[in-house]
Scaffold this motif. Structure first.
Motif, PDB file in Angstrom:
ATOM      1  N   GLU A 151       0.808  -1.219   0.000  1.00  0.00           N
ATOM      2  CA  GLU A 151       0.000   0.000   0.000  1.00  0.00           C
ATOM      3  C   GLU A 151       0.843   1.271   0.000  1.00  0.00           C
ATOM      4  O   GLU A 151       0.308   2.370  -0.140  1.00  0.00           O
ATOM      5  N   ALA A 152       2.150   1.119   0.175  1.00  0.00           N
ATOM      6  CA  ALA A 152       3.007   2.295   0.301  1.00  0.00           C
ATOM      7  C   ALA A 152       2.955   3.191  -0.935  1.00  0.00           C
ATOM      8  O   ALA A 152       2.854   4.421  -0.819  1.00  0.00           O
ATOM      9  N   GLU A 209       1.982   8.354  -3.065  1.00  0.00           N
ATOM     10  CA  GLU A 209       1.711   9.139  -4.264  1.00  0.00           C
ATOM     11  C   GLU A 209       0.694  10.242  -3.970  1.00  0.00           C
ATOM     12  O   GLU A 209       0.770  11.346  -4.526  1.00  0.00           O
ATOM     13  N   LEU A 210      -0.256   9.971  -3.083  1.00  0.00           N
ATOM     14  CA  LEU A 210      -1.204  11.012  -2.668  1.00  0.00           C
ATOM     15  C   LEU A 210      -0.477  12.165  -1.997  1.00  0.00           C
ATOM     16  O   LEU A 210      -0.738  13.341  -2.274  1.00  0.00           O
ATOM     17  N   LEU A 211       0.445  11.814  -1.119  1.00  0.00           N
ATOM     18  CA  LEU A 211       1.200  12.836  -0.410  1.00  0.00           C
ATOM     19  C   LEU A 211       2.125  13.590  -1.353  1.00  0.00           C
ATOM     20  O   LEU A 211       2.228  14.830  -1.296  1.00  0.00           O
ATOM     21  N   SER A 215      10.368  -1.390  -5.756  1.00  0.00           N
ATOM     22  CA  SER A 215       8.985  -1.703  -6.130  1.00  0.00           C
ATOM     23  C   SER A 215       8.046  -0.526  -5.906  1.00  0.00           C
ATOM     24  O   SER A 215       6.849  -0.631  -6.166  1.00  0.00           O
ATOM     25  N   LEU A 216       8.572   0.604  -5.426  1.00  0.00           N
ATOM     26  CA  LEU A 216       7.739   1.782  -5.221  1.00  0.00           C
ATOM     27  C   LEU A 216       7.488   2.474  -6.553  1.00  0.00           C
ATOM     28  O   LEU A 216       8.422   2.803  -7.281  1.00  0.00           O
ATOM     29  N   ASN A 217       6.250   2.699  -6.865  1.00  0.00           N
ATOM     30  CA  ASN A 217       5.873   3.375  -8.104  1.00  0.00           C
ATOM     31  C   ASN A 217       5.459   4.799  -7.759  1.00  0.00           C
ATOM     32  O   ASN A 217       4.314   5.061  -7.413  1.00  0.00           O
ATOM     33  N   THR A 250      15.310   4.038 -13.300  1.00  0.00           N
ATOM     34  CA  THR A 250      15.808   2.812 -12.673  1.00  0.00           C
ATOM     35  C   THR A 250      16.858   3.106 -11.616  1.00  0.00           C
ATOM     36  O   THR A 250      17.057   2.303 -10.701  1.00  0.00           O
ATOM     37  N   GLY A 251      17.532   4.234 -11.749  1.00  0.00           N
ATOM     38  CA  GLY A 251      18.537   4.600 -10.770  1.00  0.00           C
ATOM     39  C   GLY A 251      19.876   3.917 -10.949  1.00  0.00           C
ATOM     40  O   GLY A 251      20.794   4.105 -10.144  1.00  0.00           O
TER      41      GLY A 251
END
Length: 641
Positions: A176-177, A182-184, A209-211, A587-588
């Motif tokens: 859920e992160a 993304e809202l914040l 895995s954070l989008n 990708t970093g």
């Protein structure tokens, strides 16, 4: 105003939190014991925008790295990550303490590299207000994002020009992160006028895995330099810097291990040995040591943090170990120490419950080349799936593997690369393993492109206009860019000079060859033509050369036209940008990567050509990353095409 008062009080109290134990037994707090952490981002990186300058390794100066605090200063929204024990929570608390107390706008000069380049760490934080949130789970993050931070921003007064909001351990929010953050992030991006900063902290693997929006700048914490440790120890002990002879080893680059090595004046060469020495000096006896190990294992297995007061299991007596010393890194090392004495199956069962991989790595280190290691490796490599693939990557780190285990590791590494399911860092590791174990893929494979007329150009950009029809004869083109390993064969045989530092790295034999000129490429093609004539791979009238621009676009485009302005095929996979489909800035990696790491970036519009290997063409080009036009592919043509 209550929330502001609470945050100010918390941030101020961070300075009193215990951080290190002096060799004389004195406890050092955060205010006095903190080492200013660096990032892996250098001033040279910023100036060159990630591209090489073309110098050989011995011509380059030692890079000057930004501190983590300077990255907070420079970026409105920053995601900072690092492995367990990298000091990210300590950095977060010290940053908030420094802003809350307005202790100084300029720190003493800090080491920026091993050459001894020292620079001030400057940030005038006057008017800024620090806020720190430690996330326990997804519900806690939801509360912070939807309730606490909005209330905080609403309570702002004219006394503060902006907030520095730090959200720590976001990996605990799980799947859920991304959505919550993304809202914040969108709120911060929409506010163009404020002086706010948003700092997100997480373990390195979790961030892959954070989008998140491209407006989030991503960087990593750097391990402690020897120079940083040497001067900090000198400051604390009054020993001349050049006489410091402990806590300078490779393992002590990790702040958590540095803390243990500092306390017992250990060299800090190996994490497991540091832990063992530390336990022998700080724990009363073997019984209490075993209880501490068991407790650490239980906390990890239950995925819980440590309580405010640590007691032995069942005994009720406090252990002779300060709670602050039991960082996440130390707890994992303790758990591995315990598991290493249990039957191998116990470690396998623990690992397959989706527990931290660095616990398994530490167990493997302790078992070394023993028969128990062979048993553990065999059990871990049984069956198939993601858990087995990840285990194979860990096993491959160690020398002395049997022929059978090497074979299984190679098979699993190949699956990691070809399936593209694991995180990109895992795929890079797998490709490095293949490079060292002689990559079984045919990296000189050619794909057939039939003759035909195609629509060249695009209406989506002036540089691609006008769109026009071009007829192309049939040809074959390399499935992959020419790799370091293949080009190295040419330079060795012909003794041609090559400035690339990659040629000396056995883990980069399957990375695209760079740092060469058009003349180098032409010479390579002529050399390869002769070799392939001799081997019979091409007919006597065949020629290897670089593709022309129409040939390149024909290979990339296939039969897809550019007439659909609303839904043009801009990328190999289709219309919309996918940041995880190629080696892009998102990708970093900031460097060329091994070929074939992005199978999800396969072209979707060229299925008429039939061969799946051909469909890999463009994704592998992007997977290698075009840098200054120095990555190129072969084109082979003969009259029989």
């Amino acid at each position: 105003m209550a929330i502001l008062e609470e945050q100010k009080r918390t941030a101020t109290e961070f300075g009193n939190h215990p951080l290190l134990i002096h060799p004389n037994g004195q406890t050092l707090d955060l205010a006095s014991g903190y080492i200013h952490l660096l990032s892996t981002f250098s001033h040279e990186d910023k100036a060159a925008k990630g591209l090489r300058k073309g110098k050989t390794s011995n011509e380059q100066d030692d890079p000057v790295y930004f501190s983590a605090l300077e990255l907070v200063r420079e970026n409105k929204i920053l995601l900072l990550s690092g492995p367990s024990g990298c000091g990210k929570t300590t950095f977060a608390k010290h940053t908030c303490f420094r802003i809350a107390t307005q202790s100084t706008s300029t720190s003493a000069p800090i080491a920026r590299n091993e050459n001894g380049d020292f620079h001030d760490e400057i940030w005038d934080t006057k008017g800024l207000f620090p806020c720190y949130f430690d996330i326990e789970d997804a519900q806690a993050l939801e509360t912070v994002v939807n309730k606490t931070i909005p209330e905080l921003l609403d309570s702002a007064t004219d006394a503060y020009s902006g907030f520095v909001i730090v959200i720590d351990t976001i990996e605990r929010a799980g799947e859920e992160a991304s959505e919550l953050l993304e809202l914040l992030v969108s709120k911060f991006l929409d506010d163009k006028t404020s002086n706010h900063r948003l700092v997100l902290l997480a373990e390195e693997r979790a961030t892959e895995s954070l989008n998140l929006s491209s407006g989030v700048v991503r960087h990593s914490f750097a391990p402690l330099l020897a120079a940083q440790r040497r001067f900090k120890i000198s400051e604390l002990t009054q020993i001349e810097p050049h006489l410091v002879d402990f806590a300078l080893g490779a393992a002590a680059r990790d702040p958590a291990i540095f803390a243990l090595a500092l306390q017992i004046e250990d060299a800090g060469d190996h994490a497991e040995k540091v832990l063992d020495s530390w336990l022998s000096k700080v724990v009363r006896d073997e019984k209490h040591c075993a209880e501490l190990e068991t407790y650490a294992l239980q906390q990890i297995d239950l995925q819980q943090g440590l309580p405010s007061e640590l007691h032995t299991v069942g005994g009720g007596r406090p252990l002779d170990v300060p709670l602050f010393a039991l960082t996440t890194k130390v707890r994992r090392l303790l758990a591995a120490r315990h598991l290493s004495r249990l039957p191998a199956q116990a470690t396998v069962d623990f690992y397959r419950r989706d527990r931290p991989a660095d616990v398994l790595r530490s167990v493997i280190v302790r078992l070394g080349s023993t028969a128990k290691f062979e048993e553990l490796a065999s059990l871990l490599l049984q069956n198939s799936g993601i858990a087995v693939q990840r285990a194979a990557l860990l096993i491959a780190e160690f020398d002395g593997l049997t022929t059978e285990i090497r074979k299984q590791v190679t098979q699993q590494a190949l699956q990691v690369v070809e399936e593209g399911v694991l995180l990109l860092s895992d795929r890079v590791t797998a490709a490095g393993i293949l490079s060292q174990l002689e990559d079984p893929r045919d990296l000189t494979a050619l794909a057939f492109v039939p003759a035909g007329t195609f629509s060249m150009g695009s209406s989506t950009h002036p540089n691609s206009q006008p769109v026009h029809e071009v007829a192309i004869d049939a040809f074959r083109i390399g499935v992959y860019p020419v790799t370091v390993g293949e080009y190295l064969k040419f330079t060795i045989e012909t003794q041609r000079q090559w400035a690339s530092p990659d040629q000396h790295d056995p883990k980069k034999r399957n990375v695209p060859a760079t740092d060469l000129t058009w003349f180098d490429a032409r010479a390579y093609c002529a050399w390869l033509t002769k070799r392939w004539h001799e081997s019979g791979k091409i007919q006597p009238n065949g020629e290897v050369r670089l593709p022309t621009e129409p040939e390149w676009e024909r290979a990339a485009r296939g039969d897809i036209t550019s007439t659909d302005i609303e839904h043009p095929y801009i990328y190999p996979w289709g219309t919309n940008w996918q940041p995880d489909h190629c080696n892009s800035e998102e990708t970093g990696l900031n460097q060329p990567c091994p070929v074939g790491l992005f199978p999800q970036g396969l072209s979707t519009g060229v299925q008429r050509f039939g061969a799946k290997t051909w469909l890999l063409l463009v994704s592998h080009i992007l997977g290698g990353r075009m840098m200054g036009g120095k990555i190129w592919m072969l084109r082979w043509r003969s009259e029989e095409c």
